[in-house]
Scaffold this motif. Structure first.
Motif, PDB file in Angstrom:
ATOM      1  N   UNK A 183       0.830  -1.199   0.000  1.00 38.61           N
ATOM      2  CA  UNK A 183       0.000   0.000   0.000  1.00 38.61           C
ATOM      3  C   UNK A 183       0.868   1.255   0.000  1.00 38.61           C
ATOM      4  N   UNK A 184       1.855   1.297   0.894  1.00 33.73           N
ATOM      5  CA  UNK A 184       2.733   2.467   0.952  1.00 33.73           C
ATOM      6  C   UNK A 184       3.558   2.587  -0.327  1.00 33.73           C
ATOM      7  N   UNK A 185       3.964   1.452  -0.868  1.00 35.20           N
ATOM      8  CA  UNK A 185       4.750   1.469  -2.109  1.00 35.20           C
ATOM      9  C   UNK A 185       3.901   2.008  -3.260  1.00 35.20           C
ATOM     10  N   UNK A 186       2.622   1.624  -3.311  1.00 35.48           N
ATOM     11  CA  UNK A 186       1.738   2.112  -4.365  1.00 35.48           C
ATOM     12  C   UNK A 186       1.520   3.611  -4.235  1.00 35.48           C
ATOM     13  N   UNK A 187       1.314   4.106  -3.015  1.00 33.33           N
ATOM     14  CA  UNK A 187       1.138   5.546  -2.813  1.00 33.33           C
ATOM     15  C   UNK A 187       2.387   6.316  -3.220  1.00 33.33           C
ATOM     16  N   UNK A 188       3.549   5.776  -2.862  1.00 34.76           N
ATOM     17  CA  UNK A 188       4.808   6.431  -3.236  1.00 34.76           C
ATOM     18  C   UNK A 188       4.962   6.475  -4.755  1.00 34.76           C
ATOM     19  N   UNK A 189       4.578   5.399  -5.419  1.00 36.48           N
ATOM     20  CA  UNK A 189       4.670   5.345  -6.879  1.00 36.48           C
ATOM     21  C   UNK A 189       3.708   6.341  -7.528  1.00 36.48           C
ATOM     22  N   UNK A 190       2.490   6.426  -7.008  1.00 37.07           N
ATOM     23  CA  UNK A 190       1.511   7.370  -7.556  1.00 37.07           C
ATOM     24  C   UNK A 190       1.991   8.798  -7.366  1.00 37.07           C
ATOM     25  N   UNK A 191       2.502   9.132  -6.183  1.00 39.14           N
ATOM     26  CA  UNK A 191       3.000  10.484  -5.927  1.00 39.14           C
ATOM     27  C   UNK A 191       4.183  10.796  -6.834  1.00 39.14           C
ATOM     28  N   UNK A 192       5.052   9.833  -7.034  1.00 39.47           N
ATOM     29  CA  UNK A 192       6.226  10.065  -7.879  1.00 39.47           C
ATOM     30  C   UNK A 192       5.823  10.294  -9.337  1.00 39.47           C
ATOM     31  N   UNK A 193       4.831   9.536  -9.816  1.00 45.07           N
ATOM     32  CA  UNK A 193       4.417   9.672 -11.222  1.00 45.07           C
ATOM     33  C   UNK A 193       3.634  10.943 -11.490  1.00 45.07           C
ATOM     34  N   UNK A 194       2.912  11.431 -10.508  1.00 46.30           N
ATOM     35  CA  UNK A 194       2.044  12.592 -10.745  1.00 46.30           C
ATOM     36  C   UNK A 194       2.491  13.813  -9.942  1.00 46.30           C
ATOM     37  N   UNK A 195       3.774  13.981  -9.791  1.00 43.13           N
ATOM     38  CA  UNK A 195       4.308  15.087  -8.997  1.00 43.13           C
ATOM     39  C   UNK A 195       3.928  16.445  -9.566  1.00 43.13           C
ATOM     40  N   UNK A 196       4.001  16.597 -10.882  1.00 46.00           N
ATOM     41  CA  UNK A 196       3.693  17.892 -11.507  1.00 46.00           C
ATOM     42  C   UNK A 196       2.227  18.273 -11.312  1.00 46.00           C
ATOM     43  N   UNK A 197       1.349  17.318 -11.499  1.00 45.20           N
ATOM     44  CA  UNK A 197      -0.069  17.631 -11.342  1.00 45.20           C
ATOM     45  C   UNK A 197      -0.427  17.837  -9.879  1.00 45.20           C
TER      46      UNK A 197
END
Length: 40
Positions: free
Chosen positions: A1-15
């Motif tokens: 779960x934490x890994x998925x959140x970290x991945x989502x935040x990393x991919x959508x940092x600009x937005x």
């Protein structure tokens, strides 16, 4: 779960930054809009 959140935040940092700025500007507009009638 934490890994998925970290991945989502990393991919959508600009937005996320743009959305945070938009939310902050809406909050400022709301505060000013509620405060302004008290001045008149």
């Amino acid at each position: 779960m934490a890994r998925e959140l970290k991945l989502v935040v990393h991919r959508s940092r600009d937005t996320l930054v743009a959305d945070a700025l938009g939310a902050a500007s809406l909050a400022v507009l709301l505060i000013v809009g509620l405060w302004l009638p008290g001045l008149i």
